[in-house]
Design an enzyme around this catalytic site. Structure first.
Site, PDB file in Angstrom:
ATOM      1  N   ASP A  44      78.910  42.885  87.453  1.00 39.64           N
ATOM      2  CA  ASP A  44      77.453  43.037  87.294  1.00 39.64           C
ATOM      3  C   ASP A  44      76.722  41.807  87.825  1.00 39.64           C
ATOM      4  O   ASP A  44      75.486  41.828  87.911  1.00 39.64           O
ATOM      5  CB  ASP A  44      77.083  43.279  85.818  1.00 39.64           C
ATOM      6  N   ASP A  49      67.375  39.467  72.460  1.00 41.11           N
ATOM      7  CA  ASP A  49      65.912  39.349  72.491  1.00 41.11           C
ATOM      8  C   ASP A  49      65.272  39.470  73.873  1.00 41.11           C
ATOM      9  O   ASP A  49      64.046  39.523  73.991  1.00 41.11           O
ATOM     10  CB  ASP A  49      65.490  38.020  71.838  1.00 41.11           C
ATOM     11  N   ASP A  96      72.422  35.436  89.365  1.00 39.31           N
ATOM     12  CA  ASP A  96      72.676  35.206  87.944  1.00 39.31           C
ATOM     13  C   ASP A  96      73.323  33.848  87.683  1.00 39.31           C
ATOM     14  O   ASP A  96      74.506  33.740  87.368  1.00 39.31           O
ATOM     15  CB  ASP A  96      73.511  36.334  87.329  1.00 39.31           C
TER      16      ASP A  96
HETATM   17  P1  AMP Z   1      74.885  37.637  82.161  1.00 35.53           P
HETATM   18  O1  AMP Z   1      76.031  36.976  81.498  1.00 35.53           O
HETATM   19  O2  AMP Z   1      73.673  36.781  82.277  1.00 35.53           O
HETATM   20  O3  AMP Z   1      75.238  38.215  83.485  1.00 35.53           O
HETATM   21  O4  AMP Z   1      74.434  38.861  81.218  1.00 35.53           O
HETATM   22  C1  AMP Z   1      75.273  39.938  80.945  1.00 35.53           C
HETATM   23  C2  AMP Z   1      74.470  41.062  80.333  1.00 35.53           C
HETATM   24  O5  AMP Z   1      73.894  40.650  79.091  1.00 35.53           O
HETATM   25  C3  AMP Z   1      73.311  41.558  81.196  1.00 35.53           C
HETATM   26  O6  AMP Z   1      73.205  42.947  81.012  1.00 35.53           O
HETATM   27  C4  AMP Z   1      72.140  40.819  80.597  1.00 35.53           C
HETATM   28  O7  AMP Z   1      70.938  41.500  80.844  1.00 35.53           O
HETATM   29  C5  AMP Z   1      72.482  40.796  79.110  1.00 35.53           C
HETATM   30  N1  AMP Z   1      71.855  39.669  78.411  1.00 35.53           N
HETATM   31  C6  AMP Z   1      72.208  38.370  78.477  1.00 35.53           C
HETATM   32  N2  AMP Z   1      71.396  37.613  77.705  1.00 35.53           N
HETATM   33  C7  AMP Z   1      70.493  38.455  77.136  1.00 35.53           C
HETATM   34  C8  AMP Z   1      69.392  38.292  76.246  1.00 35.53           C
HETATM   35  N3  AMP Z   1      69.010  37.094  75.782  1.00 35.53           N
HETATM   36  N4  AMP Z   1      68.715  39.404  75.870  1.00 35.53           N
HETATM   37  C9  AMP Z   1      69.067  40.606  76.337  1.00 35.53           C
HETATM   38  N5  AMP Z   1      70.090  40.824  77.175  1.00 35.53           N
HETATM   39  C10 AMP Z   1      70.805  39.773  77.579  1.00 35.53           C
HETATM   40 MG    MG Z   2      74.218  39.109  84.769  1.00 39.85          MG
END
Ligand code: AMP
Ligand code: MG
Length: 533
Positions: A280, A142, A290
Site C-alpha cells: 500500500d 483519528d 508515504d
Molecule cells: P502507513 O503506515 O502510513 O502506510 O499507514 C497504513 C494504513 O494505516 C493506511 O491505510 C493509513 O491511512 C492508516 N493510518 C495510519 N495512521 C492513521 C491515523 N492516524 N488515522 C487513520 N488512519 C491511519
Molecule cells: Mg501508507
C-alpha cells in the site's frame, strides 16, 4: 492594489472521481467499502491553522506565487480548514500486504485528495492533505498527524526531489492549532503533540494496493475500470501502439516494473531506507511515497532499518529493498493476472526484473566510483570488496563517497586511505589488517580507474554529481523537530535551503555534513522510529 490570489482561480480536473465508481455512503464512519474506488470525505475544521513553511518550487508547479502562499486563504485551505469551491475531497480505497501478509482493506485513513490541478502547461497535479481528519478508512484511528512526522515528510520529499529521486512532493506544512495524542513507542506513554497537515503533490497517489484490493475481492469489473482509467490518464502512450487491450495490461505492468526499479536504485545510491515497503506504500508511478519511519544510512550498514516494528526480521532493511520491490511487483502481477490472457508475460517480466535489477544497480555503483565504462566481473568484485570494507568499521556512507572523489591517481594507497579518513567514525578502530585490506582495495581501484580516460579533476566532478554532499541525516531532522517544538523555525528553513542543492559545495554549511554525533546514536527519532504518527 489588492492582491488577486491565484489559489482561488486554480483549475481543477476531477477525472478520477468522474470516471470511477464512488462509495454511495456519505457517512464518515469506518467501514468496508465495496465496488468503489473512493469515498467522499470532508476535512475537519481546525482550531487555529498556521503555515509553518512552504516549498515555492512546488507552488510554482501550480502557478502560485510567494504572495499567494503567504495569504490567509492558503493556510486555511492547505490545512483543510476551508475548501475552495472547486475542491471535491475524497479518500481512496485500497488494500495491501503489510510485512508480507495480506491486510485486506486499508485505504486513505488520514489522507484526503482535494482534486487535480491542471496548470498552465496542462500538467495534472493531484493535491492531497495528510492529517486533515478521519475517513471511512481510518479504522478507528483519528485521521490526524503530528508535527514531528509531518515535518519529516515535508523535508524528506523535497530533499529526495532535489537529489533526483522520484518522489511525491510537499507543498506546505501547517499547524492545525489542535493537540493530538500519540503513544510514540507503543509503551503506554501517550502524550499530547501538536497536530499538523502536509499538503502532498503528485501526478497520482495510486498504489499497488488500489489494484490488489479488487483482485483479492475478485471484483474484476472494478479492477478493469481502475486499470483502464490508470492507463488512459497516466500511461496514454501505451494505448498508441497496442490495439489489443489485454497486451496493454502486460505492457503496463512492465512499465511499473521499470519505474519501480529506477526508484529503488536511486534509494540505494543515496542511502535511503523507506522502512515500510508494504504494497500500500508502493506508487504505480514509481514515486517514493508515504514517508513514515524512513531513515538515511549514516554509518554504512546494509542490514539497518529505522523502523522499530521491523527490528526483529529486518524485512525492509537497506539491502533488502531490491528484493522486496520484486516481491511487491509479484503481488501486483497476481492482482491483475485475471485480466491478462497471457500470464506468462507477467512471469517473464518478473524474472527479467531480478536480473535487470542487479545490472542497473551495478551500473549505478560504478558511477558512484567514477566509472563511465563498465567492466562487469572486475567491477562487481571491486564493489563487493568495498561494501565489505565499508561495513567492517563504522564508516559514514555519504562522507566516504565525497572523500573518495578527492583521491589522486598518483598518490600511494596509504595516501588515498588518508583522504577518506574523515569518513570513519573512530579511525583508531581500524586494525593493521583493516588498513592493509583498504590499501589493497585502493590499489585495485587505481588500476581500474586507469582504464577510464578522465583525469582526477574530471572524475571528481562526475562523481560529485551522483554522490550527494548533503542528505537529510536522521539527527538533523530530529534537531529541526526539537527546535520547532519550542517555536524555533530556523533549522527547518535552513535545512530546506541546504537540501535544495545537495550536490553543491555550500560555504558555511559544514554543520549539515557532520557524522551522526554520539548523542544521536541511540536517541529515539534519530536511530529508530515507529509508525505512530
Ligand atoms: P502507513 O503506515 O502510513 O502506510 O499507514 C497504513 C494504513 O494505516 C493506511 O491505510 C493509513 O491511512 C492508516 N493510518 C495510519 N495512521 C492513521 C491515523 N492516524 N488515522 C487513520 N488512519 C491511519
Ligand atoms: Mg501508507
Amino acid at each position: 492594489m489588492k492582491h488577486k490570489n491565484s489559489l482561488s482561480s486554480l483549475h481543477f480536473d476531477h477525472r478520477f472521481t468522474t470516471s470511477l465508481p464512488a462509495d454511495s455512503c456519505l457517512e464518515p464512519h469506518s467501514r468496508q467499502v465495496f465496488s468503489s474506488c473512493f469515498s467522499w470525505v470532508k476535512p475537519m475544521k481546525m482550531s487555529d491553522p498556521t503555515l509553518l513553511i512552504h516549498a515555492q518550487e512546488v507552488a510554482d508547479l501550480l502557478g502560485l506565487s510567494e504572495q499567494d502562499c503567504l495569504s490567509e486563504l492558503f493556510k486555511n485551505v492547505l490545512s483543510g480548514h476551508d475548501l475552495l469551491d472547486d475542491m471535491r475531497p475524497y479518500a481512496m480505497c485500497y488494500g495491501g500486504h503489510q510485512f508480507g501478509s495480506w491486510a485486506g482493506q486499508l485505504g486513505d485513513g488520514r489522507a484526503m485528495n482535494l482534486g487535480e490541478v491542471v496548470n498552465a502547461q496542462a500538467e495534472h497535479w493531484s493535491l492531497q492533505l495528510k492529517g486533515a481528519g478521519p475517513t471511512p478508512y481510518s479504522r478507528g484511528s483519528d485521521g490526524l498527524a503530528v508535527l514531528r512526522s509531518s515535518l519529516r515528510e515535508f523535508l524528506c520529499s523535497e530533499a529526495m526531489f532535489h537529489l533526483g529521486v522520484p518522489t511525491t512532493r510537499a507543498l506546505s506544512l501547517c499547524l492545525t492549532g489542535d493537540l493530538v495524542s500519540r503513544d510514540m513507542f507503543y509503551d503506554g506513554h501517550a502524550k499530547d503533540e501538536q497536530g499538523a497537515v502536509v499538503c502532498r503533490v503528485a501526478p497520482s497517489f495510486l498504489r499497488f494496493g488500489n489494484f490488489q484490493l479488487f483482485g483479492a475481492r475478485k471484483d474484476y469489473d472494478t479492477l478493469k475500470k481502475l486499470l483502464d482509467y490508470t492507463i488512459q490518464a497516466h500511461f496514454p502512450h501505451l494505448l498508441q501502439d497496442k490495439a489489443n487491450s489485454v497486451s496493454v495490461y502486460a505492457a503496463w505492468f512492465s512499465e511499473v516494473c521499470d519505474l519501480t526499479q529506477h526508484m529503488i536504485v536511486h534509494w540505494m545510491r543515496v542511502g535511503f531506507v523507506h522502512g515500510v515497503m508494504n504494497t500500500d506504500n508502493m506508487s504505480i508511478l514509481g514515486l517514493t511515497i508515504d514517508y513514515g519511519p524512513y531513515g538515511w544510512l549514516e554509518a554504512y550498514d546494509p542490514d539497518w532499518t529505522p523502523n522499530t516494528t521491523d527490528a526483529e526480521y529486518r524485512r525492509y532493511a537497506f539491502d533488502q529493498q531490491g528484493d522486496i520491490s520484486c516481491w511487491n511487483l509479484i503481488q501486483l502481477a497476481n492482482a491483475i493476472a485475471p485480466l491478462v490472457d497471457d500470464v506468462s508475460a507477467l512471469q517473464a517480466r518478473v524474472d527479467a526484473y531480478r536480473a535487470d535489477y542487479h545490472q542497473v544497480w551495478a551500473t549505478m555503483m560504478g558511477q558512484k566510483l567514477g566509472f563511465v565504462h563498465q567492466h562487469h566481473q572486475e567491477d562487481d568484485d571491486l564493489v563487493q570488496a568495498l561494501l565489505s570494507l565499508l561495513s567492517c568499521v563504522e564508516t559514514d556512507m555519504t562522507i566516504f563517497y565525497r572523500c573518495l572523489a578527492n583521491i589522486e591517481l598518483q598518490q600511494t594507497a596509504e595516501q588515498q586511505l588518508a583522504v577518506i579518513e574523515d569518513a570513519f567514525y573512530d579511525v583508531s578502530l581500524l586494525t593493521e589488517a583493516d588498513q592493509q585490506r583498504w590499501c589493497a582495495w585502493f590499489e585495485s581501484y587505481a588500476t581500474r580507474l586507469e582504464k577510464e580516460a578522465v583525469d582526477d579533476g574530471q572524475r571528481r566532478i562526475q562523481m560529485n554529481t551522483v554522490n550527494p554532499k548533503y542528505v537529510l541525516r536522521n539527527y538533523l531532522a530530529q534537531m529541526a523537530i526539537d527546535k520547532l517544538e519550542v517555536g524555533d523555525m530556523s533549522l527547518l528553513h535552513d535545512l530546506l535551503e541546504v537540501l535544495r542543492h545537495p550536490y553543491e559545495e555550500q560555504t558555511g554549511k559544514a554543520m549539515f555534513t557532520q557524522k551522526r554525533p554520539d548523542w544521536a546514536r541511540d536517541r529515539r527519532g534519530c536511530s529508530m522510529l515507529s509508525c505512530s504518527s
